[in-house]
Design a protein around this motif. Structure first.
Motif, PDB file in Angstrom:
ATOM      1  N   SER A 157       1.843   6.009  -7.356  1.00 51.19           N
ATOM      2  CA  SER A 157       0.732   6.821  -7.883  1.00 51.19           C
ATOM      3  C   SER A 157       1.087   8.301  -7.887  1.00 51.19           C
ATOM      4  O   SER A 157       0.761   9.021  -8.833  1.00 51.19           O
ATOM      5  CB  SER A 157      -0.524   6.603  -7.039  1.00 51.19           C
ATOM      6  N   LYS A 158       1.760   8.735  -6.830  1.00 50.41           N
ATOM      7  CA  LYS A 158       2.118  10.148  -6.700  1.00 50.41           C
ATOM      8  C   LYS A 158       3.269  10.530  -7.637  1.00 50.41           C
ATOM      9  O   LYS A 158       3.206  11.535  -8.335  1.00 50.41           O
ATOM     10  CB  LYS A 158       2.501  10.449  -5.252  1.00 50.41           C
ATOM     11  N   ALA A 177       0.835  -1.206   0.000  1.00 52.13           N
ATOM     12  CA  ALA A 177       0.000   0.000   0.000  1.00 52.13           C
ATOM     13  C   ALA A 177       0.869   1.254   0.000  1.00 52.13           C
ATOM     14  O   ALA A 177       0.583   2.227  -0.708  1.00 52.13           O
ATOM     15  CB  ALA A 177      -0.941  -0.004   1.201  1.00 52.13           C
ATOM     16  N   ALA A 178       1.962   1.217   0.760  1.00 52.90           N
ATOM     17  CA  ALA A 178       2.891   2.359   0.787  1.00 52.90           C
ATOM     18  C   ALA A 178       3.559   2.530  -0.576  1.00 52.90           C
ATOM     19  O   ALA A 178       3.683   3.652  -1.087  1.00 52.90           O
ATOM     20  CB  ALA A 178       3.944   2.158   1.881  1.00 52.90           C
ATOM     21  N   THR A 221       3.130   1.374 -11.512  1.00 52.54           N
ATOM     22  CA  THR A 221       2.000   1.567 -10.600  1.00 52.54           C
ATOM     23  C   THR A 221       0.997   0.431 -10.775  1.00 52.54           C
ATOM     24  O   THR A 221       0.477  -0.112  -9.790  1.00 52.54           O
ATOM     25  CB  THR A 221       1.330   2.928 -10.836  1.00 52.54           C
ATOM     26  N   LYS A 257       1.080   4.025  -3.028  1.00 51.47           N
ATOM     27  CA  LYS A 257       0.882   5.453  -2.793  1.00 51.47           C
ATOM     28  C   LYS A 257       2.017   6.268  -3.428  1.00 51.47           C
ATOM     29  O   LYS A 257       1.778   7.280  -4.092  1.00 51.47           O
ATOM     30  CB  LYS A 257       0.796   5.727  -1.288  1.00 51.47           C
TER      31      LYS A 257
END
Length: 177
Positions: A28-29, A21-22, A38, A25
């Motif tokens: 995605s950023k 999940a990290a 991604t 994130k």
């Protein structure tokens, strides 16, 4: 002892989920939601959910990966087809057999003798078995074993796995007779 294994495994999956999940994130950023890295992160998180039998969560992510992959790469790209096969397995685990069969399209896109097609063929065998179509599954696995033996070789792990399954069914059939 089994309870200890369950506890350790559940902790491992939780840690894997948090790390993925990290990573997602950050990807995605920094890269964008459509970037292949991604999409791989999303697919990895879906796989973690899948391995915990969290089918609905896995499905949501797999649909996202598949749709984005279709849009960016095209519906016949090998990565998109792999994503579709993963979603088909999730549908099968949810009892959604017809939807699973519809997604198994690698044969048309890659050709009958492509190793990825043979993987889909083996997956389709499981779907046929789940639907009670044992004879059809048996014939399809025989074809899969023959093709895998010729294409990737007798000692390839996928060939050995398919042969073992087929041998098990033949043995069971003899025991029933």
């Amino acid at each position: 002892m089994a309870n200890l294994v369950d506890v350790l495994e559940s902790r491992w999956w939780k840690e894997a989920e948090e790390l993925q999940a990290a990573e997602l994130k950050i990807c995605s950023k920094v890269l964008s939601v459509e970037h292949p890295s991604t999409l791989t992160s999303i697919a990895s998180l879906a796989s973690t959910f899948w391995n915990q039998s969290r089918w609905k969560e896995a499905e949501e992510l797999e649909v996202k990966v598949m749709e984005t992959s279709k849009m960016i790469l095209c519906s016949e790209h090998p990565s998109t087809l792999t994503n579709m096969a993963n979603l088909a397995l999730t549908y099968r685990n949810q009892g959604r057999r017809e939807e699973a069969v519809e997604l198994e399209t690698r044969k048309k896109a890659l050709g009958v003798e492509h190793p990825d097609t043979l993987t889909s063929m083996a997956d389709l065998v499981s779907t046929h078995l789940d639907q009670g179509r044992d004879k059809k599954a048996f014939k399809l696995m025989e074809k899969c074993v023959t093709l895998r033996t010729r294409i990737v070789g007798t000692n390839h792990p996928n060939t050995l796995s398919s042969r073992t399954a087929l041998l098990g069914w033949r043995t069971a059939e003899l025991e029933i007779s």
